[in-house]
Design a protein around this motif. Structure first.
Motif, PDB file in Angstrom:
ATOM      1  N   GLY A  28      12.919  60.228   1.238  1.00 47.29           N
ATOM      2  CA  GLY A  28      12.514  58.939   0.681  1.00 47.29           C
ATOM      3  C   GLY A  28      11.030  58.747   0.460  1.00 47.29           C
ATOM      4  O   GLY A  28      10.593  57.648   0.135  1.00 47.29           O
ATOM      5  N   LYS A  29      10.222  59.793   0.613  1.00 46.35           N
ATOM      6  CA  LYS A  29       8.803  59.635   0.318  1.00 46.35           C
ATOM      7  C   LYS A  29       8.337  60.766  -0.583  1.00 46.35           C
ATOM      8  O   LYS A  29       8.999  61.784  -0.729  1.00 46.35           O
ATOM      9  CB  LYS A  29       7.976  59.569   1.600  1.00 46.35           C
ATOM     10  N   VAL A  30       7.188  60.555  -1.200  1.00 49.57           N
ATOM     11  CA  VAL A  30       6.598  61.536  -2.098  1.00 49.57           C
ATOM     12  C   VAL A  30       5.251  61.934  -1.523  1.00 49.57           C
ATOM     13  O   VAL A  30       4.465  61.073  -1.117  1.00 49.57           O
ATOM     14  CB  VAL A  30       6.433  60.956  -3.519  1.00 49.57           C
ATOM     15  N   CYS A  31       4.999  63.242  -1.458  1.00 49.19           N
ATOM     16  CA  CYS A  31       3.732  63.738  -0.920  1.00 49.19           C
ATOM     17  C   CYS A  31       2.994  64.562  -1.966  1.00 49.19           C
ATOM     18  O   CYS A  31       3.596  65.359  -2.680  1.00 49.19           O
ATOM     19  CB  CYS A  31       3.974  64.597   0.313  1.00 49.19           C
ATOM     20  N   ASP A  32       1.691  64.349  -2.035  1.00 44.14           N
ATOM     21  CA  ASP A  32       0.804  65.136  -2.888  1.00 44.14           C
ATOM     22  C   ASP A  32       0.211  66.230  -2.005  1.00 44.14           C
ATOM     23  O   ASP A  32      -0.658  65.967  -1.171  1.00 44.14           O
ATOM     24  CB  ASP A  32      -0.288  64.244  -3.463  1.00 44.14           C
ATOM     25  N   LEU A  33       0.677  67.446  -2.177  1.00 47.11           N
ATOM     26  CA  LEU A  33       0.222  68.563  -1.347  1.00 47.11           C
ATOM     27  C   LEU A  33      -0.897  69.367  -1.995  1.00 47.11           C
ATOM     28  O   LEU A  33      -1.247  70.447  -1.523  1.00 47.11           O
ATOM     29  CB  LEU A  33       1.404  69.479  -1.007  1.00 47.11           C
ATOM     30  N   THR A  34      -1.497  68.831  -3.056  1.00 47.30           N
ATOM     31  CA  THR A  34      -2.598  69.514  -3.727  1.00 47.30           C
ATOM     32  C   THR A  34      -3.745  69.823  -2.761  1.00 47.30           C
ATOM     33  O   THR A  34      -4.248  70.957  -2.751  1.00 47.30           O
ATOM     34  CB  THR A  34      -3.093  68.684  -4.930  1.00 47.30           C
ATOM     35  N   PRO A  35      -4.171  68.876  -1.905  1.00 45.50           N
ATOM     36  CA  PRO A  35      -5.248  69.210  -0.955  1.00 45.50           C
ATOM     37  C   PRO A  35      -4.846  70.330   0.016  1.00 45.50           C
ATOM     38  O   PRO A  35      -5.674  71.160   0.375  1.00 45.50           O
ATOM     39  CB  PRO A  35      -5.491  67.904  -0.196  1.00 45.50           C
ATOM     40  N   LEU A  36      -3.592  70.359   0.417  1.00 47.72           N
ATOM     41  CA  LEU A  36      -3.094  71.417   1.305  1.00 47.72           C
ATOM     42  C   LEU A  36      -3.168  72.765   0.592  1.00 47.72           C
ATOM     43  O   LEU A  36      -3.537  73.776   1.192  1.00 47.72           O
ATOM     44  CB  LEU A  36      -1.654  71.113   1.725  1.00 47.72           C
ATOM     45  N   MET A  37      -2.824  72.785  -0.692  1.00 49.23           N
ATOM     46  CA  MET A  37      -2.883  74.012  -1.482  1.00 49.23           C
ATOM     47  C   MET A  37      -4.317  74.528  -1.571  1.00 49.23           C
ATOM     48  O   MET A  37      -4.559  75.732  -1.455  1.00 49.23           O
ATOM     49  CB  MET A  37      -2.323  73.773  -2.893  1.00 49.23           C
ATOM     50  N   LYS A  38      -5.270  73.619  -1.745  1.00 51.31           N
ATOM     51  CA  LYS A  38      -6.682  74.024  -1.828  1.00 51.31           C
ATOM     52  C   LYS A  38      -7.182  74.512  -0.477  1.00 51.31           C
ATOM     53  O   LYS A  38      -7.916  75.492  -0.388  1.00 51.31           O
ATOM     54  CB  LYS A  38      -7.526  72.854  -2.331  1.00 51.31           C
ATOM     55  N   GLY A  54       7.221  70.038  -7.221  1.00 50.87           N
ATOM     56  CA  GLY A  54       7.837  69.045  -8.087  1.00 50.87           C
ATOM     57  C   GLY A  54       9.294  68.769  -7.785  1.00 50.87           C
ATOM     58  O   GLY A  54       9.967  68.108  -8.561  1.00 50.87           O
ATOM     59  N   LYS A  55       9.797  69.263  -6.650  1.00 54.37           N
ATOM     60  CA  LYS A  55      11.223  69.105  -6.322  1.00 54.37           C
ATOM     61  C   LYS A  55      11.404  68.373  -4.992  1.00 54.37           C
ATOM     62  O   LYS A  55      10.459  68.163  -4.249  1.00 54.37           O
ATOM     63  CB  LYS A  55      11.889  70.477  -6.249  1.00 54.37           C
ATOM     64  N   ASP A  56      12.647  68.065  -4.707  1.00 51.77           N
ATOM     65  CA  ASP A  56      12.990  67.422  -3.444  1.00 51.77           C
ATOM     66  C   ASP A  56      13.273  68.492  -2.393  1.00 51.77           C
ATOM     67  O   ASP A  56      14.025  69.436  -2.646  1.00 51.77           O
ATOM     68  CB  ASP A  56      14.206  66.518  -3.602  1.00 51.77           C
ATOM     69  N   ILE A  57      12.666  68.340  -1.209  1.00 57.55           N
ATOM     70  CA  ILE A  57      12.863  69.306  -0.127  1.00 57.55           C
ATOM     71  C   ILE A  57      13.487  68.634   1.103  1.00 57.55           C
ATOM     72  O   ILE A  57      13.303  69.101   2.228  1.00 57.55           O
ATOM     73  CB  ILE A  57      11.533  70.010   0.240  1.00 57.55           C
ATOM     74  N   SER A  58      14.242  67.576   0.892  1.00 59.17           N
ATOM     75  CA  SER A  58      14.887  66.870   2.008  1.00 59.17           C
ATOM     76  C   SER A  58      15.776  67.790   2.831  1.00 59.17           C
ATOM     77  O   SER A  58      15.918  67.584   4.045  1.00 59.17           O
ATOM     78  CB  SER A  58      15.709  65.689   1.500  1.00 59.17           C
ATOM     79  N   SER A  59      16.350  68.812   2.218  1.00 54.68           N
ATOM     80  CA  SER A  59      17.236  69.723   2.951  1.00 54.68           C
ATOM     81  C   SER A  59      16.486  70.532   4.002  1.00 54.68           C
ATOM     82  O   SER A  59      17.105  71.134   4.871  1.00 54.68           O
ATOM     83  CB  SER A  59      17.945  70.668   1.981  1.00 54.68           C
ATOM     84  N   ARG A 113      -1.681  61.027   5.188  1.00 53.21           N
ATOM     85  CA  ARG A 113      -2.722  61.178   4.162  1.00 53.21           C
ATOM     86  C   ARG A 113      -2.188  61.865   2.913  1.00 53.21           C
ATOM     87  O   ARG A 113      -2.761  61.737   1.841  1.00 53.21           O
ATOM     88  CB  ARG A 113      -3.912  61.977   4.711  1.00 53.21           C
ATOM     89  N   TYR A 114      -1.094  62.610   3.033  1.00 55.60           N
ATOM     90  CA  TYR A 114      -0.517  63.306   1.884  1.00 55.60           C
ATOM     91  C   TYR A 114       0.463  62.440   1.101  1.00 55.60           C
ATOM     92  O   TYR A 114       0.874  62.819   0.012  1.00 55.60           O
ATOM     93  CB  TYR A 114       0.182  64.595   2.331  1.00 55.60           C
ATOM     94  N   GLU A 115       0.859  61.312   1.644  1.00 59.09           N
ATOM     95  CA  GLU A 115       1.831  60.458   0.960  1.00 59.09           C
ATOM     96  C   GLU A 115       1.223  59.851  -0.295  1.00 59.09           C
ATOM     97  O   GLU A 115       0.080  59.398  -0.290  1.00 59.09           O
ATOM     98  CB  GLU A 115       2.315  59.340   1.886  1.00 59.09           C
ATOM     99  N   VAL A 116       1.996  59.850  -1.366  1.00 58.24           N
ATOM    100  CA  VAL A 116       1.567  59.212  -2.606  1.00 58.24           C
ATOM    101  C   VAL A 116       1.833  57.729  -2.413  1.00 58.24           C
ATOM    102  O   VAL A 116       2.971  57.297  -2.275  1.00 58.24           O
ATOM    103  CB  VAL A 116       2.343  59.766  -3.824  1.00 58.24           C
ATOM    104  N   CYS A 117       0.774  56.979  -2.363  1.00 54.48           N
ATOM    105  CA  CYS A 117       0.876  55.570  -1.987  1.00 54.48           C
ATOM    106  C   CYS A 117       1.070  54.685  -3.208  1.00 54.48           C
ATOM    107  O   CYS A 117       0.428  54.858  -4.230  1.00 54.48           O
ATOM    108  CB  CYS A 117      -0.396  55.165  -1.244  1.00 54.48           C
ATOM    109  N   SER A 118       1.953  53.752  -3.072  1.00 57.04           N
ATOM    110  CA  SER A 118       2.118  52.746  -4.112  1.00 57.04           C
ATOM    111  C   SER A 118       1.939  51.358  -3.500  1.00 57.04           C
ATOM    112  O   SER A 118       2.484  50.383  -3.978  1.00 57.04           O
ATOM    113  CB  SER A 118       3.485  52.875  -4.782  1.00 57.04           C
ATOM    114  N   GLU A 119       1.180  51.300  -2.415  1.00 62.13           N
ATOM    115  CA  GLU A 119       0.949  50.042  -1.717  1.00 62.13           C
ATOM    116  C   GLU A 119       0.112  49.099  -2.579  1.00 62.13           C
ATOM    117  O   GLU A 119      -0.860  49.506  -3.198  1.00 62.13           O
ATOM    118  CB  GLU A 119       0.220  50.335  -0.397  1.00 62.13           C
ATOM    119  N   GLU A 120       0.505  47.842  -2.602  1.00 62.56           N
ATOM    120  CA  GLU A 120      -0.203  46.843  -3.389  1.00 62.56           C
ATOM    121  C   GLU A 120      -1.459  46.365  -2.668  1.00 62.56           C
ATOM    122  O   GLU A 120      -1.516  46.338  -1.445  1.00 62.56           O
ATOM    123  CB  GLU A 120       0.693  45.624  -3.611  1.00 62.56           C
TER     124      GLU A 120
END
Length: 191
Positions: A28-38, A54-59, A113-120
């Motif tokens: 149920g969450k989305v993470c931007d792992l670009t900093p981890l890759m760098k 770009g895929k779901d890894i819930s499994s 810190r890796y979560e893609v935030c959509s907080e208002e």
């Protein structure tokens, strides 16, 4: 005010599928792992993550513990992480090794810190409230006695999200919501 999405579709996550721009979704969450890759550029432990860019890894995760799945190793009788696609960044090796830094905290899947935030921002919340109270702009918003910056989110204003702590204590998160006090200012806005 920026129009932030309240959720991300699989297609939106799938658009971020390269090492230079890598998102994954899970539980149920989305993470931007670009900093981890760098940070770990060139490390073979990135391969399973890159395979699922770009895929779901819930499994990969236990929905109750929100940690990587585990199993009891049949030869050692030790609990080990279950990683059928191969060990990835922050997963310890199967046995003791001198080249493994065991003080990694927190692992990327637990690091907010890796979560893609959509907080208002508070200003966006206020904007949604205006139809119900045309004088909503006449209030000063405070938490723990400090005035809140309306251009920032709750997190940026240091209003804590204690859900994880409350869940560990098996307390209902809805019963322990942080209080934001609205102090009425004498000058009524016109509207």
């Amino acid at each position: 005010m920026p129009n932030r999405p309240r959720f991300f579709t699989p297609a939106q996550v799938a658009a971020h599928n390269t090492a230079a721009d890598l998102w994954v979704s899970f539980l149920g969450k989305v993470c931007d792992l670009t900093p981890l890759m760098k940070q770990h550029e060139g490390d073979v432990l990135l391969l399973p993550i890159m395979e699922f860019a770009g895929k779901d890894i819930s499994s990969w995760f236990d929905p109750e513990t929100r940690d990587v799945l585990t199993f009891v190793h049949p030869l050692t009788d030790c609990v080990s992480y279950y990683t059928p696609r191969g060990r990835f960044v922050h997963i310890p090796p199967a046995g003791p090794r001198s080249d493994w830094a065991s003080d990694i905290e927190p692992a990327w899947w637990k690091d907010r810190r890796y979560e893609v935030c959509s907080e208002e921002t508070l200003a966006e919340i206020l904007e949604r409230y205006l139809p119900y109270n045309s004088h909503a702009c006449s209030y000063t918003w405070k938490h723990n006695g400090a005035s809140l910056d309306m251009s920032k989110t709750l997190s940026q204003n240091d209003v804590p999200d204690d859900d994880v702590k409350l869940q560990k204590l098996r307390l209902d998160c809805d019963l322990f919501t942080p209080a934001i006090l609205l102090h009425f200012n004498d000058d009524l806005t016109e509207g």
